[in-house]
Design a protein around this motif. Sequence first.
Motif, PDB file in Angstrom:
ATOM      1  N   TRP A   1     -72.367 -29.478 -43.518  1.00  0.00           N
ATOM      2  CA  TRP A   1     -71.212 -29.737 -44.378  1.00  0.00           C
ATOM      3  C   TRP A   1     -70.184 -28.629 -44.217  1.00  0.00           C
ATOM      4  CZ3 TRP A   1     -70.611 -34.266 -46.690  1.00  0.00           C
ATOM      5  CH2 TRP A   1     -69.601 -34.427 -47.649  1.00  0.00           C
ATOM      6  N   THR A   2     -68.958 -28.990 -44.475  1.00  0.00           N
ATOM      7  CA  THR A   2     -67.888 -28.014 -44.639  1.00  0.00           C
ATOM      8  C   THR A   2     -66.865 -28.618 -45.589  1.00  0.00           C
ATOM      9  OG1 THR A   2     -66.434 -26.483 -43.482  1.00  0.00           O
ATOM     10  CG2 THR A   2     -66.464 -28.756 -42.671  1.00  0.00           C
ATOM     11  N   HIS A   3     -65.822 -27.882 -45.900  1.00  0.00           N
ATOM     12  CA  HIS A   3     -64.936 -28.265 -47.007  1.00  0.00           C
ATOM     13  C   HIS A   3     -64.220 -29.601 -46.773  1.00  0.00           C
ATOM     14  CE1 HIS A   3     -65.579 -24.375 -48.879  1.00  0.00           C
ATOM     15  NE2 HIS A   3     -65.389 -23.817 -47.698  1.00  0.00           N
ATOM     16  N   ASP A   4     -63.888 -29.916 -45.525  1.00  0.00           N
ATOM     17  CA  ASP A   4     -63.142 -31.151 -45.267  1.00  0.00           C
ATOM     18  C   ASP A   4     -63.997 -32.209 -44.564  1.00  0.00           C
ATOM     19  OD1 ASP A   4     -63.442 -29.925 -42.825  1.00  0.00           O
ATOM     20  OD2 ASP A   4     -61.398 -30.342 -42.146  1.00  0.00           O
ATOM     21  N   MET A   5     -65.309 -32.156 -44.804  1.00  0.00           N
ATOM     22  CA  MET A   5     -66.203 -33.032 -44.052  1.00  0.00           C
ATOM     23  C   MET A   5     -65.916 -34.511 -44.303  1.00  0.00           C
ATOM     24  SD  MET A   5     -68.388 -32.154 -41.837  1.00  0.00           S
ATOM     25  CE  MET A   5     -69.860 -32.575 -40.914  1.00  0.00           C
ATOM     26  N   SER A   6     -65.739 -34.883 -45.539  1.00  0.00           N
ATOM     27  CA  SER A   6     -65.457 -36.287 -45.845  1.00  0.00           C
ATOM     28  C   SER A   6     -64.107 -36.722 -45.290  1.00  0.00           C
ATOM     29  CB  SER A   6     -65.487 -36.520 -47.355  1.00  0.00           C
ATOM     30  OG  SER A   6     -66.792 -36.386 -47.862  1.00  0.00           O
ATOM     31  N   ALA A   7     -63.134 -35.848 -45.427  1.00  0.00           N
ATOM     32  CA  ALA A   7     -61.788 -36.199 -44.942  1.00  0.00           C
ATOM     33  C   ALA A   7     -61.765 -36.328 -43.418  1.00  0.00           C
ATOM     34  CB  ALA A   7     -60.785 -35.136 -45.397  1.00  0.00           C
ATOM     35  N   SER A   8     -62.442 -35.437 -42.734  1.00  0.00           N
ATOM     36  CA  SER A   8     -62.446 -35.519 -41.266  1.00  0.00           C
ATOM     37  C   SER A   8     -63.230 -36.736 -40.789  1.00  0.00           C
ATOM     38  CB  SER A   8     -63.024 -34.236 -40.664  1.00  0.00           C
ATOM     39  OG  SER A   8     -64.376 -34.052 -41.048  1.00  0.00           O
ATOM     40  N   PHE A   9     -64.267 -37.115 -41.524  1.00  0.00           N
ATOM     41  CA  PHE A   9     -65.004 -38.330 -41.179  1.00  0.00           C
ATOM     42  C   PHE A   9     -64.101 -39.549 -41.314  1.00  0.00           C
ATOM     43  CE2 PHE A   9     -67.641 -42.014 -41.883  1.00  0.00           C
ATOM     44  CZ  PHE A   9     -68.708 -41.835 -41.010  1.00  0.00           C
ATOM     45  N   LEU A  10     -63.366 -39.615 -42.406  1.00  0.00           N
ATOM     46  CA  LEU A  10     -62.445 -40.736 -42.624  1.00  0.00           C
ATOM     47  C   LEU A  10     -61.400 -40.802 -41.515  1.00  0.00           C
ATOM     48  CD1 LEU A  10     -61.373 -43.041 -44.420  1.00  0.00           C
ATOM     49  CD2 LEU A  10     -60.052 -41.309 -45.679  1.00  0.00           C
ATOM     50  N   LYS A  11     -60.900 -39.653 -41.115  1.00  0.00           N
ATOM     51  CA  LYS A  11     -59.869 -39.604 -40.079  1.00  0.00           C
ATOM     52  C   LYS A  11     -60.424 -40.058 -38.731  1.00  0.00           C
ATOM     53  CE  LYS A  11     -56.465 -36.495 -37.989  1.00  0.00           C
ATOM     54  NZ  LYS A  11     -55.919 -35.109 -37.995  1.00  0.00           N
TER      55      LYS A  11
ATOM     56  N   MET B   1     -59.657 -51.316 -43.621  1.00  0.00           N
ATOM     57  CA  MET B   1     -60.024 -51.759 -42.274  1.00  0.00           C
ATOM     58  C   MET B   1     -60.603 -50.579 -41.501  1.00  0.00           C
ATOM     59  SD  MET B   1     -57.562 -53.401 -39.343  1.00  0.00           S
ATOM     60  CE  MET B   1     -58.205 -53.804 -37.718  1.00  0.00           C
ATOM     61  N   ILE B   2     -61.664 -50.815 -40.748  1.00  0.00           N
ATOM     62  CA  ILE B   2     -62.296 -49.775 -39.953  1.00  0.00           C
ATOM     63  C   ILE B   2     -61.607 -49.675 -38.613  1.00  0.00           C
ATOM     64  CG2 ILE B   2     -64.435 -49.104 -38.801  1.00  0.00           C
ATOM     65  CD1 ILE B   2     -65.950 -50.406 -41.071  1.00  0.00           C
ATOM     66  N   ARG B   3     -61.129 -48.479 -38.289  1.00  0.00           N
ATOM     67  CA  ARG B   3     -60.431 -48.274 -37.025  1.00  0.00           C
ATOM     68  C   ARG B   3     -61.426 -47.936 -35.920  1.00  0.00           C
ATOM     69  NH1 ARG B   3     -57.360 -45.107 -40.512  1.00  0.00           N
ATOM     70  NH2 ARG B   3     -58.200 -43.214 -39.564  1.00  0.00           N
ATOM     71  N   ARG B   4     -61.097 -48.336 -34.707  1.00  0.00           N
ATOM     72  CA  ARG B   4     -61.927 -48.012 -33.543  1.00  0.00           C
ATOM     73  C   ARG B   4     -61.700 -46.554 -33.177  1.00  0.00           C
ATOM     74  NH1 ARG B   4     -65.806 -47.289 -30.877  1.00  0.00           N
ATOM     75  NH2 ARG B   4     -66.066 -47.844 -28.690  1.00  0.00           N
ATOM     76  N   TYR B   5     -62.793 -45.820 -33.001  1.00  0.00           N
ATOM     77  CA  TYR B   5     -62.691 -44.408 -32.627  1.00  0.00           C
ATOM     78  C   TYR B   5     -63.177 -44.233 -31.198  1.00  0.00           C
ATOM     79  CZ  TYR B   5     -64.195 -39.642 -32.020  1.00  0.00           C
ATOM     80  OH  TYR B   5     -64.415 -38.393 -31.515  1.00  0.00           O
ATOM     81  N   ILE B   6     -62.400 -43.537 -30.396  1.00  0.00           N
ATOM     82  CA  ILE B   6     -62.782 -43.276 -29.011  1.00  0.00           C
ATOM     83  C   ILE B   6     -63.065 -41.782 -28.876  1.00  0.00           C
ATOM     84  CG2 ILE B   6     -62.087 -43.383 -26.586  1.00  0.00           C
ATOM     85  CD1 ILE B   6     -60.261 -45.701 -27.330  1.00  0.00           C
ATOM     86  N   LEU B   7     -64.271 -41.431 -28.498  1.00  0.00           N
ATOM     87  CA  LEU B   7     -64.677 -40.040 -28.367  1.00  0.00           C
ATOM     88  C   LEU B   7     -64.215 -39.473 -27.043  1.00  0.00           C
ATOM     89  CD1 LEU B   7     -66.394 -37.611 -29.339  1.00  0.00           C
ATOM     90  CD2 LEU B   7     -68.333 -38.660 -28.164  1.00  0.00           C
ATOM     91  N   LEU B   8     -63.495 -38.350 -27.083  1.00  0.00           N
ATOM     92  CA  LEU B   8     -63.163 -37.628 -25.859  1.00  0.00           C
ATOM     93  C   LEU B   8     -64.442 -37.073 -25.286  1.00  0.00           C
ATOM     94  CD1 LEU B   8     -61.064 -36.308 -23.935  1.00  0.00           C
ATOM     95  CD2 LEU B   8     -61.113 -34.320 -25.460  1.00  0.00           C
TER      96      LEU B   8
ATOM     97  N   LYS C   1     -63.430 -41.782 -38.150  1.00  0.00           N
ATOM     98  CA  LYS C   1     -64.179 -43.036 -38.125  1.00  0.00           C
ATOM     99  C   LYS C   1     -63.448 -44.189 -38.806  1.00  0.00           C
ATOM    100  CE  LYS C   1     -67.750 -41.063 -36.187  1.00  0.00           C
ATOM    101  NZ  LYS C   1     -68.093 -41.336 -34.766  1.00  0.00           N
ATOM    102  N   GLY C   2     -62.538 -43.871 -39.680  1.00  0.00           N
ATOM    103  CA  GLY C   2     -61.753 -44.935 -40.288  1.00  0.00           C
ATOM    104  C   GLY C   2     -62.372 -45.551 -41.517  1.00  0.00           C
ATOM    105  N   TYR C   3     -63.460 -44.997 -42.040  1.00  0.00           N
ATOM    106  CA  TYR C   3     -64.001 -45.497 -43.302  1.00  0.00           C
ATOM    107  C   TYR C   3     -64.587 -44.326 -44.088  1.00  0.00           C
ATOM    108  CZ  TYR C   3     -68.728 -45.572 -41.129  1.00  0.00           C
ATOM    109  OH  TYR C   3     -69.921 -45.252 -40.503  1.00  0.00           O
TER     110      TYR C   3
END
Length: 918
Positions: free
Chosen positions: A289-299, A1-8, A301-303
Amino acid sequence: MIRRYILLPLFGLSCLFTLNASAFTSPESLNHRDPPIERVFEAFRNPAAEARPFVRWWWNNNQVEEAEIMRELDVLKAAGIGGVEINPIAGTKPAEESKAKVLTWRSEEWDRVLLAACKGAKERGMMVDLIAGSGWPFGGKFLKPNDQIMRLSVHNKVVQGGSGLRIDLNEMIGQKPAELYFVKVYPKAISSYDQVRDVTVNVSKDRVLAIDLEKGDYVVTCGLLEIGFCAVVFGVPGADGPAMDHMQKSVTRAYLERLTGVEKAWGEPLSTYIRAIFCDSIETMEANWTHDMSASFLKRKGYDIQPWLPFVIGEEKHVGTPEFHDQLQRVRYDWSEHVVSVFLSNFTAEYSKFCHDHGLLSRYQAYGIPLLMGLAEGYMISDIPESNNWLYSQDVIDPMDPPYFTWNQKHGYMIWNKYAAAAARMRGKKIVSSEAMTNTKRVFHTTLATIKQADDMNFITGITHSVLHGYNYVPPDVQFPGWIRFGTFFSEHNTWWPYFSRWVDYNARLSSIFQETRPVVEVAILGKTADHWSVTGLQRDPIHLEPGYLHRLWEPLSQLGMGCDYVHEAVIQTAETEKGLMKIGSMSYKLLIVVDAVSLDPATADMIRRFSESGGKVIFVGRSPERAPSMIDAKANDEKVRKSIQAAMKAGALVLKAPSKDADSKQLRVWTSDLLDQVSFKLPLSIASPSEALYSLQHRAPDASVLFFTNTHRKDAVTSRVDFALGESGLWRWNPETGERSPYELPYDANGFEISLQPLESVLLVTGGKGELAPKSAQPSATVQAFIIATPWTVTFAAVNSEKTFERIYPSLLDFTTSEDPQVRTFAGTAVYRTKFNAELTNFTQLHLGQDNDFISEIELNGKKLGVIWYGSRPLELRDALRDGENELIIRYTTTLWNAMGKEKLQPSGLIGPVMLR
């Protein structure tokens, strides 16, 4: 499920930092304090160091010695410069040209010389900024591989399906020593990312892909991960080598902490002598890019971004079905937003926090190439947002062509001015800095007139402080003209340096008044950044150029008499609405123009609805937004955007036709005027006879209005009635060249005034203040008498860098470059013109030089100095210098260096005239 992300909202990032006191200027002291106009006038008369121009002080090759440092500081102080930005940089010439030692950045010797320079500046009442490292982007040989800059690039090849396929991937990606991050295959007519097949395991050690595919067209796509793929440009020893990974907060902090070693060496805080740490333009060469780019995107954006990487990296790829393409654009938006957010959080915000932790200010350039890593958003973080203006980003030779101000929109520097100014204004900051007079093509070509023209346009676009680009440290044993890194030749060896302080004082007084008063801006403009991020990602050219009129709207608005700010969605979402006003930080806007936007964040659309319903004026140009940009909750958010926009239009928002793509300046001004009429927008200041050469700027003190007008035309004067509610206020002219003020001389009344500006002339008008309602002069007589001085001229030529002079006699004035005499044709230096003439009439009041090719003329009549013309073709008052009978006229005429430097095309030079009495 895609979570809603709210940008500060990035608008609030600066509030998260702990602010420490600085020996020079704290972040709080950069805020507007709203002094009364009399205090503003005192600052105008005697500008403080922070209002005076700084210079970027290039320490070429880091071959610096204390004695020469002190001499150069004395030269700069004598010219009126307020501060220096110390910028160690690799020189254009080999170090062996000088016997001076090359110092290593952050060595014991360098720290000692840096301290001497800082102390020397402070003793002279000058300020110091320091670049964080050397060159750009920052880096060094000391970086470990995991701390170096990273880039993920995508390479594609269309293949025909079949069994036993063998594909040499080296033909696609070259023999690069980089990690093969992924290899995927998908049908060319893709309809879902589920059809993407990861085949990385099918790749041999020699990078050959072996695979079986069904019949059909397929795309093989490779992701290549490059670490340390670029090096510092022009880095000096100690700060050269691989560029750092700006996407890692720990790397940013560790790099900047190297400057704390300076504090240990000094035994004093950096803030004792240094005002700000400077970050040059963001030219990170497509780092994404950086080492945790995919992981931080998932965190965030939720997908998972991994299946989409073949499509969102690099330029847009029109692949698959329309439905898939729509999804792809949404993911590309999310990816672009994520890259910007990671960069701003881990580099920009951390850099600013480091500065505050050490009692320093952050001075930051948010623009760059080839990617814009959060242009508008980045400027909201730093204490001193800095833009850039270029003199010759187009191939211009003749200073009269074009005759009025133009700029290269593809390059973008005036766009950066507007975003930097908007960020400072919304945050209530008084200093908006500019890397001023940047110039890589025509170093010796620039005149003081060109500098003034560009300077005036910097002020028009919101700049309030100049850091000149630049002043070169040159070891004493290096021959003329010395080492020149970049830019305009700001040097005591330049021909026009004896007159340079005239521009410095002019600039400082205007900077002072614009820093101490508040801008009057009622129009906010929102571009289509979300759509650009969805379609072309972070590439800067589309953002600059599509649609072409977007970032030119400030021109017709200023020509009509009003200012504007370019805003972005994150700050609109923080706005408050009240009685037709959209309040963002320190600014209040009455009109919002949304340009050609298909996509808006739901929170932005909702704020636009509330603004429209509160009585605010909203115009959608070209079309109205109809969707949300993100993949997250796309269907629901699309509906929210549509409902908000429909409600805004029901409340009065309009959709208006866009101007023609090839609209010229006049057509765009007419279109803009019509736009304002359609929403019944009343201009607080209206120029009756607008033109492409005349620009305006309005500021306000608690008890006065400040009005600035500039004529950018090099040949023609401009006149106009200006409608402005003066009431019973007096109108005073403040002269930035002298620091004096006097009652305004041209006619004015309760409803406005007249202006008349000679070529390249500007005028600064202030209401109220000292004195009662000023007297109104009568209109000048329409009858003009002229007496052309047609006697022969004796010209004595003193060439630059030569002790010898030579003399020529001319029956009439001529362009030096048309002479058959090579000494005259390529002359650079000072030519003294002398002539004698008989004046039969003595009722003349002015002397006109006619065409002077944009150079500098110092005029003397019968032993009495009439003045210096260092810009435009202005008349000089004769006063009592003219006499009956024989008169002697002497004109000291100073050229640029260009024609003596062996350039490919000569610069028109010499007095052309006609020289006349009027």
